[in-house]
Design an enzyme around this catalytic site. Structure first.
Site, PDB file in Angstrom:
ATOM      1  NE  ARG A   1      -3.257   2.540   2.556  1.00 59.42           N
ATOM      2  CZ  ARG A   1      -3.587   3.233   3.624  1.00 59.42           C
ATOM      3  NH1 ARG A   1      -3.218   2.831   4.817  1.00 59.42           N
ATOM      4  NH2 ARG A   1      -4.304   4.317   3.505  1.00 59.42           N
TER       5      ARG A   1
ATOM      6  CG  HIS B   1     -13.335   4.363   3.745  1.00 58.15           C
ATOM      7  ND1 HIS B   1     -12.876   3.112   3.411  1.00 58.15           N
ATOM      8  CD2 HIS B   1     -12.729   4.676   4.918  1.00 58.15           C
ATOM      9  CE1 HIS B   1     -12.033   2.687   4.344  1.00 58.15           C
ATOM     10  NE2 HIS B   1     -11.922   3.639   5.266  1.00 58.15           N
TER      11      HIS B   1
ATOM     12  NE  ARG C   1      -6.941  12.322   9.466  1.00 53.92           N
ATOM     13  CZ  ARG C   1      -6.935  11.328   8.609  1.00 53.92           C
ATOM     14  NH1 ARG C   1      -7.355  11.517   7.364  1.00 53.92           N
ATOM     15  NH2 ARG C   1      -6.514  10.140   8.952  1.00 53.92           N
TER      16      ARG C   1
ATOM     17  CD  GLU D   1      -8.493   0.214   2.578  1.00 54.87           C
ATOM     18  OE1 GLU D   1      -7.940   1.240   2.216  1.00 54.87           O
ATOM     19  OE2 GLU D   1      -8.871   0.004   3.740  1.00 54.87           O
TER      20      GLU D   1
HETATM   21  P1  ADP Z   1      -9.232   3.019  10.223  1.00 56.15           P
HETATM   22  O1  ADP Z   1      -9.636   4.214   9.433  1.00 56.15           O
HETATM   23  O2  ADP Z   1      -8.164   3.291  11.224  1.00 56.15           O
HETATM   24  O3  ADP Z   1      -9.033   1.764   9.394  1.00 56.15           O
HETATM   25  P2  ADP Z   1     -11.684   1.725  11.063  1.00 56.15           P
HETATM   26  O4  ADP Z   1     -12.204   1.559   9.674  1.00 56.15           O
HETATM   27  O5  ADP Z   1     -11.356   0.519  11.845  1.00 56.15           O
HETATM   28  O6  ADP Z   1     -10.491   2.750  11.152  1.00 56.15           O
HETATM   29  O7  ADP Z   1     -12.812   2.551  11.858  1.00 56.15           O
HETATM   30  C1  ADP Z   1     -12.664   2.946  13.187  1.00 56.15           C
HETATM   31  C2  ADP Z   1     -13.975   3.568  13.632  1.00 56.15           C
HETATM   32  O8  ADP Z   1     -15.011   2.590  13.489  1.00 56.15           O
HETATM   33  C3  ADP Z   1     -13.984   4.005  15.087  1.00 56.15           C
HETATM   34  O9  ADP Z   1     -14.610   5.269  15.202  1.00 56.15           O
HETATM   35  C4  ADP Z   1     -14.815   2.945  15.744  1.00 56.15           C
HETATM   36  O10 ADP Z   1     -15.511   3.438  16.853  1.00 56.15           O
HETATM   37  C5  ADP Z   1     -15.799   2.627  14.648  1.00 56.15           C
HETATM   38  N1  ADP Z   1     -16.453   1.341  14.922  1.00 56.15           N
HETATM   39  C6  ADP Z   1     -15.935   0.125  14.920  1.00 56.15           C
HETATM   40  N2  ADP Z   1     -16.846  -0.781  15.336  1.00 56.15           N
HETATM   41  C7  ADP Z   1     -17.967  -0.083  15.595  1.00 56.15           C
HETATM   42  C8  ADP Z   1     -19.258  -0.404  16.064  1.00 56.15           C
HETATM   43  N3  ADP Z   1     -19.575  -1.666  16.348  1.00 56.15           N
HETATM   44  N4  ADP Z   1     -20.175   0.592  16.197  1.00 56.15           N
HETATM   45  C9  ADP Z   1     -19.861   1.873  15.895  1.00 56.15           C
HETATM   46  N5  ADP Z   1     -18.641   2.244  15.466  1.00 56.15           N
HETATM   47  C10 ADP Z   1     -17.723   1.292  15.323  1.00 56.15           C
END
Ligand code: ADP
Length: 397
Positions: A91, A208, A241, A381
């Site tokens: 990546r 996303h 952000r 991804e």
């Molecule tokens: P990254 O961008 O670091 O890959 P992720 O796609 O894992 O992050 O997303 C992280 C976000 O997803 C956090 O805000 C987390 O709270 C939220 N999240 C993960 N599981 C849940 C859930 N079951 N309910 C609500 N939000 C969630």
């Protein structure tokens, strides 16, 4: 064909190892806290219990050495020789204006990734380090760069040129690049598959929503606009952000509070978004839990977050002159039915109507009953990187 996918950050590396004959995940893991004496090594493989080890890992070379040892280990390894790895997909965050697709890495590509480090100083140098270490430790195995920016490469000029003096674009490369391209591409293709039409016949809005958040308008398979811009700071409100703000706020606060540009950078990237408004957390789960207990500030953070997603869905439907599907993905997009509900409420005039039972059901991809499909699609991804890597490596054989 077995492909190793690497996502190298400045202090962490995540990996997946896939068999591309049947697109099967063989093992995955990562190294966190690289450069410390208590780095964390995590590893999961088929038919083997999860492993977690804390040990000193001085640098990226040692981190990748550890990953290779895990793949080869007699206890829970998955290969006998390094040569079973047929390709390595990396990546890479920033491909500048140079790359519209994934490419085989050679010295020219390396020079470009280095050149674009000015636009992604936290990411590109780490991505590059991963590439260099693999050339040392796994010589002769083809490496492929898959860029976060590539999918947005064909945006029209009116989407990517900022209305500031044109020279800054021409001379300094200041333009919208867009990010999360691999995810937007994966979920839009999956949405087309579900609808049963070629992506080239559809107008899709992909949301996303993770720690970083972006939306893309994908018209006939081409990203024609996206919310992240010159950097991943623009657009939606995110975990930490700010997304879009009036740029004049920056000068106002710098003057009023004697803040430096570094202070402002830190504030807008690390202290804003859900964290900034709620005052306690950048994690949607925690913010939601506090809002449910009655905290107005936490509720406001969620309201702002959803309002902005909603606003861009409207904007992008206008940009494309319609929308066949809205896709939610990323940690929040996939796991936050309350966010999807709020974003999509009162949007029947767009043909958007969520079925609440489907919205809360786990694993359901289509959650709407209206003319415009609303979908929840798990992004992958790593699989996209592995697919691109296989396609390029196959041509070399
Ligand atoms: P990254 O961008 O670091 O890959 P992720 O796609 O894992 O992050 O997303 C992280 C976000 O997803 C956090 O805000 C987390 O709270 C939220 N999240 C993960 N599981 C849940 C859930 N079951 N309910 C609500 N939000 C969630």
């Amino acid at each position: 064909m077995k492909i190793l996918v690497l996502n190298c950050g400045s202090s962490s590396i995540k990996f997946q190892f896939l068999s591309m004959t049947n697109e099967r995940l063989i093992c995955k893991g990562g190294v966190e806290r690289i450069g410390t004496n208590d780095a964390i090594l995590a590893y999961e493989a088929e038919g083997c219990s999860k492993r977690r080890e804390v040990k000193p890992v001085a640098d990226h070379t040692q981190a990748i050495e550890n990953i290779i040892s895990l793949l080869l280990s007699s206890e829970c390894g998955v290969i006998k020789e390094k040569s079973e790895i047929k390709g390595i997909g990396h990546r890479v965050v920033h491909g500048g204006e140079e790359f519209s697709d994934s490419v085989l890495i050679d010295s020219k590509v390396i020079d470009c990734i280095r050149k674009f480090s000015t636009f992604a100083p936290l990411h590109n140098p780490a991505n590059l380090r991963g590439i260099e270490v693999c050339s040392e430790l796994l010589p002769g195995i083809p490496q492929v760069a898959v860029f976060d920016t590539a999918f947005h490469h064909n945006m029209p000029e009116k989407s990517f040129v900022y209305p500031i003096p044109y020279e800054y674009y021409v001379e300094n490369g200041v333009r919208r690049y867009g990010f999360h391209g691999t995810s937007h591409k994966f979920v839009s293709n999956r949405a087309a598959e579900i609808i049963g039409k070629p992506v080239t016949e559809l107008k899709i809005i992909t949301c996303h929503l993770g720690n970083g958040c972006s939306i893309a308008a994908i018209d006939k398979g081409v990203s024609v606009d996206t919310t992240m811009g010159f950097t991943p700071l623009e657009g939606l409100a995110m975990g930490t952000r700010s997304g879009d703000i009036d740029p004049a706020i920056i000068f106002f606060l710098m003057e009023k509070l004697s803040l430096s540009s570094k202070d402002m950078d830190n504030m807008l990237n690390k202290k804003s978004g859900l964290l900034g408004v709620s005052g306690t957390s950048n994690d949607m789960r925690e913010v939601t839990a506090e809002a449910d207990k009655g905290s107005k500030r936490h509720q406001l953070a969620i309201d702002i977050f959803c309002h902005r997603v909603r606003k861009y869905i409207g904007a992008y439907a206008a940009v494309m002159g319609g929308v066949d599907a809205v896709v939610f993905t990323g940690g929040i997009g996939e796991n936050g039915p309350h966010v999807r509900r709020k974003v999509c409420s009162d949007m029947e005039f767009f043909g958007i109507k969520i079925d609440e039972a489907l919205n809360v059901a786990k694993g359901t991809e289509v959650i709407s009953t209206g003319k415009t499909k609303v979908m929840v699609i798990s992004t992958n991804e790593e699989l996209t990187i592995a697919r691109d890597t296989r396609a390029i490596v196959e041509k070399l054989i």
